[in-house]
Design a protein around this motif. Structure first.
Motif, short mmCIF file in Angstrom:
data_model
loop_
_atom_site.label_atom_id
_atom_site.label_comp_id
_atom_site.label_asym_id
_atom_site.label_seq_id
_atom_site.Cartn_x
_atom_site.Cartn_y
_atom_site.Cartn_z
N ASP B 7 0.85 -1.19 0.00
CA ASP B 7 0.00 0.00 0.00
C ASP B 7 0.88 1.24 0.00
O ASP B 7 1.87 1.29 0.73
CB ASP B 7 -0.87 0.06 1.26
CG ASP B 7 -1.83 -1.11 1.34
OD1 ASP B 7 -2.07 -1.75 0.31
OD2 ASP B 7 -2.32 -1.39 2.45
N GLU B 9 0.44 5.11 0.97
CA GLU B 9 -0.47 6.07 1.59
C GLU B 9 0.03 7.48 1.34
O GLU B 9 1.22 7.76 1.50
CB GLU B 9 -0.59 5.80 3.09
CG GLU B 9 -1.33 4.48 3.35
CD GLU B 9 -1.96 4.41 4.72
OE1 GLU B 9 -2.97 3.71 4.89
OE2 GLU B 9 -1.43 5.08 5.64
N ASN B 11 -0.84 11.55 2.15
CA ASN B 11 -1.61 12.57 2.86
C ASN B 11 -1.91 13.72 1.91
O ASN B 11 -0.99 14.26 1.30
CB ASN B 11 -0.82 13.10 4.06
CG ASN B 11 -0.55 12.01 5.08
OD1 ASN B 11 -1.43 11.21 5.38
ND2 ASN B 11 0.68 11.96 5.58
N GLN B 43 -8.33 3.19 -3.26
CA GLN B 43 -9.42 2.57 -2.50
C GLN B 43 -10.48 3.59 -2.08
O GLN B 43 -11.09 3.44 -1.01
CB GLN B 43 -8.84 1.86 -1.27
CG GLN B 43 -7.80 0.79 -1.60
CD GLN B 43 -8.42 -0.47 -2.19
OE1 GLN B 43 -9.04 -1.26 -1.50
NE2 GLN B 43 -8.30 -0.62 -3.52
N HIS B 44 -10.69 4.59 -2.91
CA HIS B 44 -11.63 5.67 -2.58
C HIS B 44 -12.40 6.07 -3.83
O HIS B 44 -11.93 5.82 -4.95
CB HIS B 44 -10.86 6.89 -2.04
CG HIS B 44 -9.85 6.53 -1.01
ND1 HIS B 44 -10.15 6.41 0.32
CD2 HIS B 44 -8.54 6.22 -1.11
CE1 HIS B 44 -9.06 6.06 0.99
NE2 HIS B 44 -8.06 5.94 0.14
N THR B 129 -6.19 11.10 4.17
CA THR B 129 -5.15 10.16 3.76
C THR B 129 -5.73 9.19 2.74
O THR B 129 -6.83 8.67 2.93
CB THR B 129 -4.60 9.38 4.97
OG1 THR B 129 -4.08 10.31 5.91
CG2 THR B 129 -3.50 8.41 4.55
N ARG B 130 -5.02 8.95 1.65
CA ARG B 130 -5.50 8.09 0.58
C ARG B 130 -4.62 6.86 0.46
O ARG B 130 -3.38 6.97 0.55
CB ARG B 130 -5.48 8.84 -0.75
CG ARG B 130 -6.31 10.11 -0.76
CD ARG B 130 -7.76 9.86 -0.43
NE ARG B 130 -8.63 10.99 -0.75
CZ ARG B 130 -9.96 10.89 -0.70
NH1 ARG B 130 -10.58 9.78 -0.34
NH2 ARG B 130 -10.70 11.95 -1.00
N LYS B 131 -5.24 5.73 0.20
CA LYS B 131 -4.49 4.47 0.06
C LYS B 131 -4.56 3.98 -1.38
O LYS B 131 -5.63 3.83 -1.95
CB LYS B 131 -5.07 3.41 1.00
CG LYS B 131 -4.27 2.12 1.01
CD LYS B 131 -4.59 1.24 2.22
CE LYS B 131 -5.79 0.36 1.97
NZ LYS B 131 -5.98 -0.62 3.06
#
Lengths: 139, 139, 139
Positions: B7, B9, B11, B43-44, B129-131
């Motif tokens: 993953d 991540e 910010n 995942q968004h 925060t994006r993964k």
């Protein structure tokens, strides 16, 4: 390595988002897929594949309305009008979204975010049947 | 054959393009990936993955401004308004762009064009925060 | 398992859809690809890859006209104008469509729908050459 192909057919009845996340996950479980990619291709150019929020159904209504405003069903705007006022807009909406998505599977789980669902986005008005190829490639 | 998942991540702090090309290339080098596919899934549903020009930063400004004009942050246009004026536009921008991209790796090199960079395109106003899942599948 | 990489170069001469389905299928046949994925990446950010209807050429005309209305070639709208009035619109059209598609191959056949063709969608006005990487990964 292992490869499996199967078709998912979905009957549609107008411009809506048709979720099929559970159908895809069920096939992953039933076939005991462990780690690999799952490639999805819709075999049409007037409907799309889309990953969207699965929590509030209002999101789907807003999406459909937005795309209908962005790409009006008005034959005076297009020259390809023989298949109906919704046909050329359907091709344009297809170009603006996706007809193919590759997902990853890890330890038997489809890697989707918490609020993500997989949808067929139907752009035609009349009832029809759509075919989505699923191709698993993994261990 | 070999599969690796990790993953990334990121910010974010508002509507910008956040480049992560170097982070992805670093992982390719550190893990000694040689030939294979690298599948990325965010995942968004309110941020996108996008490949864009990495030369002139004005391109990014124009992209953000264009998308904000195309999809106005105006609650009177939507019914899904509970999460803020930027939320439904974020879902629509996500539908208009991509949440998944598959790259190819050859001889340890990510096959990108000379002027291509990989970006997270953040559509929300608030910090979050994006993964982004990275899935390598190759030799 | 087997991996093969090759570049397809297409000369373009203005804003059109350039079909290359047959060129891709020919390479599949000549290389005797059987079952696997074929990952396509265009190495540019001012042209797209698109799957569209291959029956009525009017569809292509409508698509080009629609995208030119949606993303006007008007320098007063953008700050990145140094490369010409068609350049920033080209980047935006690239963001609105796709620069990458993964296809599936089964028993030597590219899995496309009956009316689907694969196109390079050129957004620049001047003549140029575009490179589309093909990466086969299968048995």
């Amino acid at each position: 390595m292992r490869q499996e192909f199967f078709d998912l057919e979905i009957n549609t009845n107008g411009q809506k988002l048709y979720e099929f996340t559970d159908k895809t996950i069920k096939r992953i479980k039933n076939n005991n897929f462990k780690n690999g990619v799952l490639n999805l291709n819709i075999q049409h150019t007037s409907a799309s594949l889309i990953v969207q929020e699965n929590a509030d159904p209002d999101v789907q209504t807003d999406l459909i309305n937005y795309f209908n405003k962005l790409v009006p069903m008005d034959n005076s705007l297009y020259i390809h009008t023989v298949e109906g006022k919704d046909d050329m807009p359907a091709h344009i909406k297809s170009a603006l979204t996706n007809n193919q998505i590759t997902f990853s599977i890890k330890n038997g789980n489809l890697l989707l975010g918490t609020w993500q669902g997989i949808y067929l986005f139907e752009h035609r008005l009349k009832a029809t049947t759509r075919k989505i190829i699923h191709h698993y490639f993994g261990d």
